[in-house]
Design a protein around this motif. Structure first.
Motif, PDB file in Angstrom:
ATOM      1  N   LEU A  39       0.871  -1.178   0.000  1.00  0.00           N
ATOM      2  CA  LEU A  39       0.000   0.000   0.000  1.00  0.00           C
ATOM      3  C   LEU A  39       0.899   1.217   0.000  1.00  0.00           C
ATOM      4  CD1 LEU A  39      -2.768   1.300   0.066  1.00  0.00           C
ATOM      5  CD2 LEU A  39      -2.725   1.095   2.565  1.00  0.00           C
ATOM      6  N   HIS A  40       0.933   1.901  -1.138  1.00  0.00           N
ATOM      7  CA  HIS A  40       1.798   3.069  -1.306  1.00  0.00           C
ATOM      8  C   HIS A  40       1.498   4.100  -0.225  1.00  0.00           C
ATOM      9  CE1 HIS A  40       4.352   5.856  -3.443  1.00  0.00           C
ATOM     10  NE2 HIS A  40       3.405   6.768  -3.322  1.00  0.00           N
ATOM     11  N   GLY A  41       2.518   4.501   0.502  1.00  0.00           N
ATOM     12  CA  GLY A  41       2.391   5.524   1.534  1.00  0.00           C
ATOM     13  C   GLY A  41       2.006   5.008   2.910  1.00  0.00           C
ATOM     14  N   ALA A  42       1.735   3.722   3.039  1.00  0.00           N
ATOM     15  CA  ALA A  42       1.397   3.175   4.360  1.00  0.00           C
ATOM     16  C   ALA A  42       2.657   3.056   5.195  1.00  0.00           C
ATOM     17  CB  ALA A  42       0.722   1.813   4.222  1.00  0.00           C
ATOM     18  N   ASN A  43       2.525   3.298   6.475  1.00  0.00           N
ATOM     19  CA  ASN A  43       3.688   3.251   7.357  1.00  0.00           C
ATOM     20  C   ASN A  43       3.538   2.180   8.432  1.00  0.00           C
ATOM     21  OD1 ASN A  43       1.733   4.407   8.901  1.00  0.00           O
ATOM     22  ND2 ASN A  43       2.907   6.198   9.487  1.00  0.00           N
ATOM     23  N   GLN A  44       2.773   1.145   8.118  1.00  0.00           N
ATOM     24  CA  GLN A  44       2.601   0.068   9.076  1.00  0.00           C
ATOM     25  C   GLN A  44       2.522  -1.262   8.351  1.00  0.00           C
ATOM     26  OE1 GLN A  44      -1.144   1.733  10.513  1.00  0.00           O
ATOM     27  NE2 GLN A  44      -2.178  -0.148   9.901  1.00  0.00           N
ATOM     28  N   HIS A  45       2.707  -2.321   9.103  1.00  0.00           N
ATOM     29  CA  HIS A  45       2.656  -3.680   8.565  1.00  0.00           C
ATOM     30  C   HIS A  45       1.307  -4.293   8.938  1.00  0.00           C
ATOM     31  CE1 HIS A  45       4.157  -7.603   7.387  1.00  0.00           C
ATOM     32  NE2 HIS A  45       3.598  -8.084   8.467  1.00  0.00           N
ATOM     33  N   GLY A  46       0.846  -5.208   8.161  1.00  0.00           N
ATOM     34  CA  GLY A  46      -0.389  -5.908   8.505  1.00  0.00           C
ATOM     35  C   GLY A  46      -1.615  -5.042   8.306  1.00  0.00           C
ATOM     36  N   ILE A  47      -1.814  -4.545   7.118  1.00  0.00           N
ATOM     37  CA  ILE A  47      -2.904  -3.601   6.866  1.00  0.00           C
ATOM     38  C   ILE A  47      -4.197  -4.270   6.437  1.00  0.00           C
ATOM     39  CG2 ILE A  47      -1.400  -1.659   6.381  1.00  0.00           C
ATOM     40  CD1 ILE A  47      -1.703  -2.236   3.428  1.00  0.00           C
ATOM     41  N   TYR A  48      -4.142  -5.547   6.110  1.00  0.00           N
ATOM     42  CA  TYR A  48      -5.349  -6.243   5.655  1.00  0.00           C
ATOM     43  C   TYR A  48      -6.417  -6.227   6.742  1.00  0.00           C
ATOM     44  CZ  TYR A  48      -8.509 -10.109   4.750  1.00  0.00           C
ATOM     45  OH  TYR A  48      -9.629 -10.872   4.580  1.00  0.00           O
ATOM     46  N   GLY A  53      -8.565  -0.438   6.028  1.00  0.00           N
ATOM     47  CA  GLY A  53      -9.719   0.031   5.277  1.00  0.00           C
ATOM     48  C   GLY A  53      -9.428   0.372   3.828  1.00  0.00           C
ATOM     49  N   ASN A  54      -8.471  -0.349   3.217  1.00  0.00           N
ATOM     50  CA  ASN A  54      -8.150  -0.102   1.819  1.00  0.00           C
ATOM     51  C   ASN A  54      -8.745  -1.223   0.978  1.00  0.00           C
ATOM     52  OD1 ASN A  54      -6.183  -0.561  -0.632  1.00  0.00           O
ATOM     53  ND2 ASN A  54      -6.111   1.600  -0.077  1.00  0.00           N
ATOM     54  N   ALA A  55      -9.695  -0.879   0.124  1.00  0.00           N
ATOM     55  CA  ALA A  55     -10.404  -1.885  -0.674  1.00  0.00           C
ATOM     56  C   ALA A  55      -9.471  -2.645  -1.603  1.00  0.00           C
ATOM     57  CB  ALA A  55     -11.520  -1.224  -1.469  1.00  0.00           C
ATOM     58  N   CYS A  56      -8.485  -1.989  -2.167  1.00  0.00           N
ATOM     59  CA  CYS A  56      -7.551  -2.649  -3.078  1.00  0.00           C
ATOM     60  C   CYS A  56      -6.821  -3.780  -2.364  1.00  0.00           C
ATOM     61  CB  CYS A  56      -6.567  -1.623  -3.633  1.00  0.00           C
ATOM     62  SG  CYS A  56      -5.264  -2.323  -4.672  1.00  0.00           S
ATOM     63  N   ASP A  72      -7.635  -5.204   0.619  1.00  0.00           N
ATOM     64  CA  ASP A  72      -8.587  -6.177   1.151  1.00  0.00           C
ATOM     65  C   ASP A  72      -9.120  -7.086   0.054  1.00  0.00           C
ATOM     66  OD1 ASP A  72      -8.148  -4.995   3.602  1.00  0.00           O
ATOM     67  OD2 ASP A  72     -10.097  -4.006   3.695  1.00  0.00           O
ATOM     68  N   ASN A  73      -9.417  -6.548  -1.112  1.00  0.00           N
ATOM     69  CA  ASN A  73      -9.939  -7.366  -2.210  1.00  0.00           C
ATOM     70  C   ASN A  73      -8.907  -8.375  -2.703  1.00  0.00           C
ATOM     71  OD1 ASN A  73     -12.412  -6.096  -2.121  1.00  0.00           O
ATOM     72  ND2 ASN A  73     -11.918  -4.670  -3.766  1.00  0.00           N
ATOM     73  N   GLN A  74      -7.640  -7.963  -2.764  1.00  0.00           N
ATOM     74  CA  GLN A  74      -6.582  -8.887  -3.194  1.00  0.00           C
ATOM     75  C   GLN A  74      -6.488 -10.066  -2.233  1.00  0.00           C
ATOM     76  OE1 GLN A  74      -4.530  -8.601  -5.983  1.00  0.00           O
ATOM     77  NE2 GLN A  74      -5.746  -6.834  -6.545  1.00  0.00           N
ATOM     78  N   VAL A  75      -6.487  -9.784  -0.950  1.00  0.00           N
ATOM     79  CA  VAL A  75      -6.366 -10.852   0.051  1.00  0.00           C
ATOM     80  C   VAL A  75      -7.634 -11.691   0.089  1.00  0.00           C
ATOM     81  CG1 VAL A  75      -6.013 -11.366   2.497  1.00  0.00           C
ATOM     82  CG2 VAL A  75      -4.710  -9.516   1.416  1.00  0.00           C
ATOM     83  N   ASN A  76      -8.796 -11.061   0.036  1.00  0.00           N
ATOM     84  CA  ASN A  76     -10.055 -11.812   0.052  1.00  0.00           C
ATOM     85  C   ASN A  76     -10.149 -12.767  -1.138  1.00  0.00           C
ATOM     86  OD1 ASN A  76     -10.954 -10.666   2.432  1.00  0.00           O
ATOM     87  ND2 ASN A  76     -12.065  -9.034   1.388  1.00  0.00           N
TER      88      ASN A  76
END
Length: 57
Positions: free
Chosen positions: A18-27, A31-34, A36-40
């Motif tokens: 996730l471009h610009g995210a500063n944390q690990h484990g964002i799924y 709240g990023n649909a891109c 979440d949809n990839q993992v789902n």
């Protein structure tokens, strides 16, 4: 070991960034649909994306 280095050690894996995210484990928590949809899709089908993916906020 960073995520890119770990990805290199696991050739059949895929890295979703996730471009610009500063944390690990964002799924499921960021709240990023891109992301979440990839993992789902993987969880529902067992099929990995064809290549690594970069999502935007």
């Amino acid at each position: 070991m960073g995520s890119v280095a770990l990805r290199g050690q696991l050739p059949s894996s895929r890295l979703i960034t996730l471009h610009g995210a500063n944390q690990h484990g964002i799924y499921g928590t960021y709240g990023n649909a891109c992301v979440d949809n990839q993992v789902n899709t993987y969880l529902a089908t067992g099929k990995l994306p064809a290549s690594d993916r970069t999502c935007v906020k």
